[in-house]
Design a protein around this motif. Structure first.
Motif, PDB file in Angstrom:
ATOM      1  N   PHE A  23       0.838  -1.197   0.000  1.00 26.27           N
ATOM      2  CA  PHE A  23       0.000   0.000   0.000  1.00 26.27           C
ATOM      3  C   PHE A  23       0.872   1.245   0.000  1.00 26.27           C
ATOM      4  N   SER A  24       0.304   2.345  -0.475  1.00 26.30           N
ATOM      5  CA  SER A  24       0.967   3.644  -0.395  1.00 26.30           C
ATOM      6  C   SER A  24       0.731   4.240   0.982  1.00 26.30           C
ATOM      7  N   VAL A  25       1.783   4.723   1.613  1.00 24.83           N
ATOM      8  CA  VAL A  25       1.656   5.391   2.911  1.00 24.83           C
ATOM      9  C   VAL A  25       1.102   6.792   2.650  1.00 24.83           C
ATOM     10  N   VAL A  26      -0.088   7.044   3.163  1.00 27.59           N
ATOM     11  CA  VAL A  26      -0.804   8.282   2.845  1.00 27.59           C
ATOM     12  C   VAL A  26      -0.289   9.439   3.687  1.00 27.59           C
ATOM     13  N   LYS A  27       0.166  10.487   3.015  1.00 27.46           N
ATOM     14  CA  LYS A  27       0.591  11.719   3.670  1.00 27.46           C
ATOM     15  C   LYS A  27       0.433  12.852   2.671  1.00 27.46           C
ATOM     16  N   PHE A  28      -0.255  13.904   3.060  1.00 32.52           N
ATOM     17  CA  PHE A  28      -0.515  14.995   2.127  1.00 32.52           C
ATOM     18  C   PHE A  28      -0.772  16.287   2.884  1.00 32.52           C
ATOM     19  N   GLU A  29      -0.785  17.377   2.161  1.00 29.26           N
ATOM     20  CA  GLU A  29      -1.052  18.698   2.733  1.00 29.26           C
ATOM     21  C   GLU A  29      -2.402  19.179   2.237  1.00 29.26           C
ATOM     22  N   THR A  30      -3.217  19.699   3.149  1.00 31.49           N
ATOM     23  CA  THR A  30      -4.532  20.197   2.772  1.00 31.49           C
ATOM     24  C   THR A  30      -4.403  21.529   2.022  1.00 31.49           C
ATOM     25  N   PRO A  31      -5.452  21.925   1.291  1.00 36.33           N
ATOM     26  CA  PRO A  31      -5.389  23.183   0.539  1.00 36.33           C
ATOM     27  C   PRO A  31      -5.323  24.395   1.468  1.00 36.33           C
ATOM     28  N   PRO A  32      -5.037  25.577   0.902  1.00 35.61           N
ATOM     29  CA  PRO A  32      -5.097  26.819   1.692  1.00 35.61           C
ATOM     30  C   PRO A  32      -6.508  27.003   2.246  1.00 35.61           C
ATOM     31  N   PRO A  33      -6.715  27.697   3.362  1.00 36.91           N
ATOM     32  CA  PRO A  33      -5.702  28.518   4.043  1.00 36.91           C
ATOM     33  C   PRO A  33      -4.879  27.762   5.087  1.00 36.91           C
ATOM     34  N   HIS A  34      -5.265  26.536   5.446  1.00 37.87           N
ATOM     35  CA  HIS A  34      -4.645  25.890   6.602  1.00 37.87           C
ATOM     36  C   HIS A  34      -3.342  25.166   6.253  1.00 37.87           C
ATOM     37  N   ARG A  35      -3.327  24.490   5.082  1.00 39.15           N
ATOM     38  CA  ARG A  35      -2.133  23.746   4.650  1.00 39.15           C
ATOM     39  C   ARG A  35      -1.612  22.834   5.767  1.00 39.15           C
ATOM     40  N   THR A  36      -2.515  22.045   6.304  1.00 39.61           N
ATOM     41  CA  THR A  36      -2.170  21.137   7.391  1.00 39.61           C
ATOM     42  C   THR A  36      -1.685  19.801   6.829  1.00 39.61           C
ATOM     43  N   THR A  37      -0.645  19.243   7.417  1.00 40.81           N
ATOM     44  CA  THR A  37      -0.166  17.931   6.999  1.00 40.81           C
ATOM     45  C   THR A  37      -1.044  16.856   7.629  1.00 40.81           C
ATOM     46  N   ARG A  38      -1.604  15.999   6.786  1.00 41.46           N
ATOM     47  CA  ARG A  38      -2.445  14.914   7.266  1.00 41.46           C
ATOM     48  C   ARG A  38      -1.808  13.580   6.896  1.00 41.46           C
ATOM     49  N   VAL A  39      -2.085  12.562   7.715  1.00 40.67           N
ATOM     50  CA  VAL A  39      -1.601  11.214   7.434  1.00 40.67           C
ATOM     51  C   VAL A  39      -2.790  10.267   7.431  1.00 40.67           C
ATOM     52  N   GLY A  40      -2.664   9.182   6.670  1.00 45.58           N
ATOM     53  CA  GLY A  40      -3.685   8.151   6.687  1.00 45.58           C
ATOM     54  C   GLY A  40      -3.644   7.403   8.007  1.00 45.58           C
ATOM     55  N   CYS A  41      -4.795   7.213   8.609  1.00 44.51           N
ATOM     56  CA  CYS A  41      -4.856   6.593   9.935  1.00 44.51           C
ATOM     57  C   CYS A  41      -4.209   5.212   9.917  1.00 44.51           C
ATOM     58  N   CYS A  42      -4.632   4.341   9.013  1.00 43.88           N
ATOM     59  CA  CYS A  42      -4.158   2.964   9.029  1.00 43.88           C
ATOM     60  C   CYS A  42      -2.776   2.816   8.397  1.00 43.88           C
ATOM     61  N   THR A  43      -2.535   3.466   7.256  1.00 44.24           N
ATOM     62  CA  THR A  43      -1.234   3.307   6.601  1.00 44.24           C
ATOM     63  C   THR A  43      -0.108   3.866   7.466  1.00 44.24           C
ATOM     64  N   HIS A  44      -0.376   4.975   8.164  1.00 43.52           N
ATOM     65  CA  HIS A  44       0.612   5.556   9.073  1.00 43.52           C
ATOM     66  C   HIS A  44       0.868   4.617  10.252  1.00 43.52           C
ATOM     67  N   TRP A  45      -0.204   4.022  10.768  1.00 46.73           N
ATOM     68  CA  TRP A  45      -0.082   3.083  11.887  1.00 46.73           C
ATOM     69  C   TRP A  45       0.683   1.835  11.469  1.00 46.73           C
ATOM     70  N   LEU A  46       0.375   1.293  10.287  1.00 45.61           N
ATOM     71  CA  LEU A  46       1.080   0.106   9.798  1.00 45.61           C
ATOM     72  C   LEU A  46       2.562   0.409   9.543  1.00 45.61           C
ATOM     73  N   GLN A  47       2.848   1.610   9.055  1.00 44.98           N
ATOM     74  CA  GLN A  47       4.249   1.993   8.859  1.00 44.98           C
ATOM     75  C   GLN A  47       5.001   2.012  10.185  1.00 44.98           C
ATOM     76  N   ASN A  48       4.355   2.521  11.225  1.00 43.72           N
ATOM     77  CA  ASN A  48       4.987   2.521  12.548  1.00 43.72           C
ATOM     78  C   ASN A  48       5.195   1.099  13.064  1.00 43.72           C
ATOM     79  N   LYS A  49       4.252   0.209  12.753  1.00 40.41           N
ATOM     80  CA  LYS A  49       4.409  -1.192  13.129  1.00 40.41           C
ATOM     81  C   LYS A  49       5.599  -1.812  12.394  1.00 40.41           C
ATOM     82  N   ALA A  50       5.770  -1.455  11.117  1.00 38.94           N
ATOM     83  CA  ALA A  50       6.910  -1.959  10.357  1.00 38.94           C
ATOM     84  C   ALA A  50       8.221  -1.461  10.952  1.00 38.94           C
TER      85      ALA A  50
END
Length: 813
Positions: free
Chosen positions: A596-623
């Motif tokens: 799977f692709s590890v989901v990580k992206f930035e939201t549009p303006p005005p906030h431009r917040t970095t978001r991560v996928g709940c499960c893919t980020h968790w599985l990456q930490n498990k790896a």
């Protein structure tokens, strides 16, 4: 309340349909339409009310309108529930190749029997909402088929059918559908109620565990809304009336969809339709419902004022939280028990096959699927399939599934084309931030102490305090607290709820916003929140695209201070995520592989917040834990069988696989499986794989495996790799600066021969809006050019492939 029963039924694959049905059920109970209001899966409706027994009785005595009561759990006081008038709201998604979800399959198998009496549903009035994805050709096919068949069996629709499209956002059609449905229900039940009855009901509305409403401060020049928060058009109330509560959109199952799963696009088909049909199940006309929008004007101001007024009397609290003082009296329930209960809730226990004993109509039907079981799988392999030069991280994981259950009639624990379901956890940093915010605003002070003070306590709950959650409203006990507890008697820690049981990272739902508005003491913040609940465009822009979660809302609207028990009422359970399996059970009988692709992206303006996928980020930490520690890393998983995305039975059937990016994952499983089945034997079944990536050097997933299939294996693979950002690089594989659809044109004669002359199978997996749409267009062009067909004739050919199960898709937006 009227005696005419009201049933809210759902067919749900990933929880979306059930969530919407649950919301409708709560509102129907709160509005007290009927004495008998029930929430059921379609299978539960079929089994609990013994529809087959009633059908047999009707066939034996067709003139009888009143059947004898069967038992107290399946009948009304006057007999079977369908012996007199009843109303039903159906919410049903479409899965597989236009199929009804597993927890509605029993019901659908029954109604499609030719032996079912033509007047079977003559006392039923209903409406139906279909959920689907317009990237699939069988868009909302399950709801359309149910709608058509119910009408044929004598049922009467009291409101137009709705169709919600995941491509543009479910809420675009869900909201007006529910508004129309409640308008119809009010008319139906108003005509059944006498003035005296109505008066009695209003005077005796129960209030469960009331707490003091927070004071609402009047707007002044000193008050302002934080930057970026939508402002109301007019904060002045204008003759407020209680509006219809609208349903919530539900987050999509695929984490790779997160940045784009709700873009407003003209390509989507969200609408309310009539029940007119042509030769198949397609609707012949569309009746649009007026949609609440941001058009402005007096109508918008009236609606906003109504919502502000309604928030003062929104749904009552019916959960109470008790802090447990004696830990020895309570035993926390194992998480696996909770996960298996969640699967039973999602898929149901009513999965037995339906077979007409007299006509044996379904003798050729496959056995109904069983409810999956959760087991603990140990990670014993992890590696990245992309290099550090790639813009994405694709992670390959391998699990030990020795403990996986296997049914008596199954050869393997899984099949190529199946998915692995994963129960994940929320990000710990997100959990910490939310718990701290709830403590800061006083939400954690709303609990009870056994034999002690009720209401607001002097000290907040601590994250490791054991608590018990009770439902004090009998009408809601079918819902709560089993959506985040293994049972009402379970003792659980606050941190466990926010880590493993409820979803805190997805965008806030519309019901949540309505509830939060109730606890805003600043009028401008209250009205701004409420405006988001009826303006779908604003909700999409401010909430969905920004992925604004509960923590964000509490930070953006500082006067919002909800109590914990009311928060838990509206919080959605943390849904399992699904990943295509990339291994063969023949080659790896006690292992299962995913990528799977590890989901990580930035939201549009005005906030431009970095978001991560709940499960893919968790599985990456498990790896990472697996790489850095000798400690065994276990994951709660289950096998989700695919209803249709499977290999052909014959090895001589040629297959064409089109899978750019992670769309190639299930095709590694296909090729491994065919290689093991051949076992040094030759076959006439050629295998073509069209794979696409950005760069051959950094994004060629499963490079070594695929090249071995091409040069060293008996699977006779023709591998074509398209690189969208590289020129021709030469080598043993033909690849260049192009896309998979370009290579389809190049090999149009081969594709036409395989699909038309050799009756092969074609599989598409990956991006729905771009790749899959282009592939479908190119296939029509190939048929037109290679066969000399018109566009209409080519369309019929493709439809025939789909009906024969030879053109299959597994795509996501």
């Amino acid at each position: 309340m009227a005696s005419q029963p009201l049933l809210i039924c759902y067919g749900s694959e990933t929880g979306n349909s059930k969530a919407i049905a649950t919301r409708i059920f709560k509102e129907c109970v709160d509005q007290q339409f009927a004495k008998d209001t029930q929430l059921l899966s379609l299978n539960e409706f079929s089994v609990n009310f013994k529809l087959r027994d009633r059908a047999k009785t009707l066939k034996q005595s067709p003139s009888s309108n009143n059947l004898q009561a069967m038992d107290n759990t399946t009948t009304t006081t006057n007999g079977h529930i369908l012996d007199s008038k009843a109303n039903m709201i159906i919410i049903c998604s479409t899965t597989g190749n236009g199929d009804v979800p597993q927890n509605g399959d029993n019901f659908y198998r029954f109604i499609k029997l030719k032996s079912t009496p033509a007047n079977f549903f003559s006392n039923l009035s209903y409406t139906i909402l279909g959920l689907g994805d317009s990237n699939y050709d069988m868009f909302c096919n399950a709801a359309r088929n149910i709608d058509k068949r119910l009408t044929e069996l004598g049922a009467d629709r009291f409101s137009n059918r709705g169709e919600a499209d995941e491509v543009v956002g479910l809420e675009v059609a869900v909201e007006p559908f529910i508004a129309q449905t409640f308008q119809s229900l009010r008319k139906i039940y108003a005509s059944l109620a006498t003035p005296q009855t109505t008066s009695t009901v209003v005077e005796n509305i129960p209030v469960a565990n009331p707490i003091a409403e927070p004071p609402v401060s009047e707007p002044s020049s000193a008050q302002s809304i934080p930057q970026g928060i939508p402002q109301p058009s007019n904060p002045t109330p204008v003759n407020p009336t209680i509006p219809t509560t609208l349903p919530s959109p539900v987050s999509e199952k695929q984490e790779s969809n997160l940045p784009n799963n709700n873009h407003m696009s003209g390509a989507g088909r969200s609408s309310i339709t009539s029940s007119s049909h042509n030769g198949n199940t397609e609707p012949t006309d569309v009746t649009p419902i007026r949609k609440l929008s941001a058009a402005g004007g007096l109508q918008q101001l009236d609606a906003l004022s109504s919502l502000v007024s309604a928030s003062q009397s929104s749904a009552n609290q019916y959960l109470t939280i008790i802090r447990l003082e004696n830990d020895n009296k309570f035993k926390p329930v194992d998480n696996m028990t909770y996960y298996n209960n969640r699967l039973k809730s999602m898929y149901g226990d009513c999965c037995e096959a339906v077979c007409d004993e007299e006509s044996n109509e379904e003798s050729n039907e496959k056995k109904a699927p069983e409810c999956p079981s959760v087991f603990s799988a140990a990670v014993h392999g992890a590696r990245y399939l992309t290099t550090t030069e790639s813009s994405k991280q694709v992670l390959h994981l391998e699990f030990d599934i020795n403990s996986a259950p296997i049914s008596d009639d199954a050869t393997f624990k899984y099949e190529p084309g199946d998915s692995l379901g994963v129960f994940c956890e929320n990000d710990q940093d997100q959990v910490d931030a939310l718990l701290e915010k709830l403590k800061e605003i006083g939400s954690l002070k709303h609990y009870e102490v056994p034999n002690g003070k009720k209401g607001i306590q002097s000290e907040p709950l601590r994250e490791n305090d054991l608590i018990s959650i009770k439902c004090i409203d009998e009408s809601k006990k079918c819902l709560f607290p089993n959506h985040f507890l293994a049972g009402e008697d379970e003792a659980i820690r606050l941190r466990t709820i926010f880590t493993k049981r409820v979803d805190i990272m997805s965008p806030v739902t519309i019901p949540m916003l309505q509830m939060l508005a109730k606890y805003c003491t600043n009028f401008l913040e209250k009205s701004a929140l409420l405006k988001l609940t009826f303006d779908t465009n604003m909700y999409n822009t401010q909430i969905v695209k920004q992925r604004a979660n509960l923590y964000d809302i509490l930070c953006w609207y500082p006067s919002c201070k909800p109590p914990l028990n009311h928060l838990l009422q509206e919080m959605s359970p943390l849904q399992p995520r699904f990943y295509s399996i990339s291994s063969s059970p023949i080659k790896h009988p006690d292992e299962v592989h995913i990528a799977f692709s590890v989901v990580k992206f930035e939201t549009p303006p005005p906030h431009r917040t970095t978001r991560v996928g709940c499960c893919t980020h968790w599985l990456q930490n498990k790896a990472k834990k697996f790489w850095s520690s000798e400690e065994q890393v276990n994951i709660p998983v289950f096998i989700k069988p695919s209803p249709s995305f499977k290999l052909p039975k014959s090895l001589n059937t040629p297959i064409i696989m089109i899978g750019p990016g992670t769309g190639v994952v299930p095709f590694r499983s296909f090729l491994q499986h065919r290689e093991c089945q051949l076992d040094k034997k030759q076959s006439d079944g050629t295998n073509w794989l069209f794979f696409g990536c950005r760069s051959i050097r950094s994004d060629f997933l499963y490079r070594d495996d695929l090249r071995d299939f091409e040069t060293e294996s008996f699977v006779n693979l023709n591998l074509l790799v398209a690189c969208s950002r590289e020129a021709n690089s030469g080598g043993g594989v033909w690849y260049g600066g192009s896309y998979v659809q370009d290579y389809l044109k190049e090999y149009s004669s081969n594709i036409a021969e395989i699909m038309i002359m050799k009756k092969g199978c074609l599989y598409v997996c990956g991006d729905a809006q771009g790749m899959a749409t282009q592939v479908n267009r190119v296939l029509h062009q190939i048929i037109e050019e290679e066969c000399g067909y018109s566009s209409e004739e080519a369309k019929k050919v493709v439809q025939q492939w789909q009906s024969e199960g030879r053109y299959l898709k597994e795509v996501w937006s």
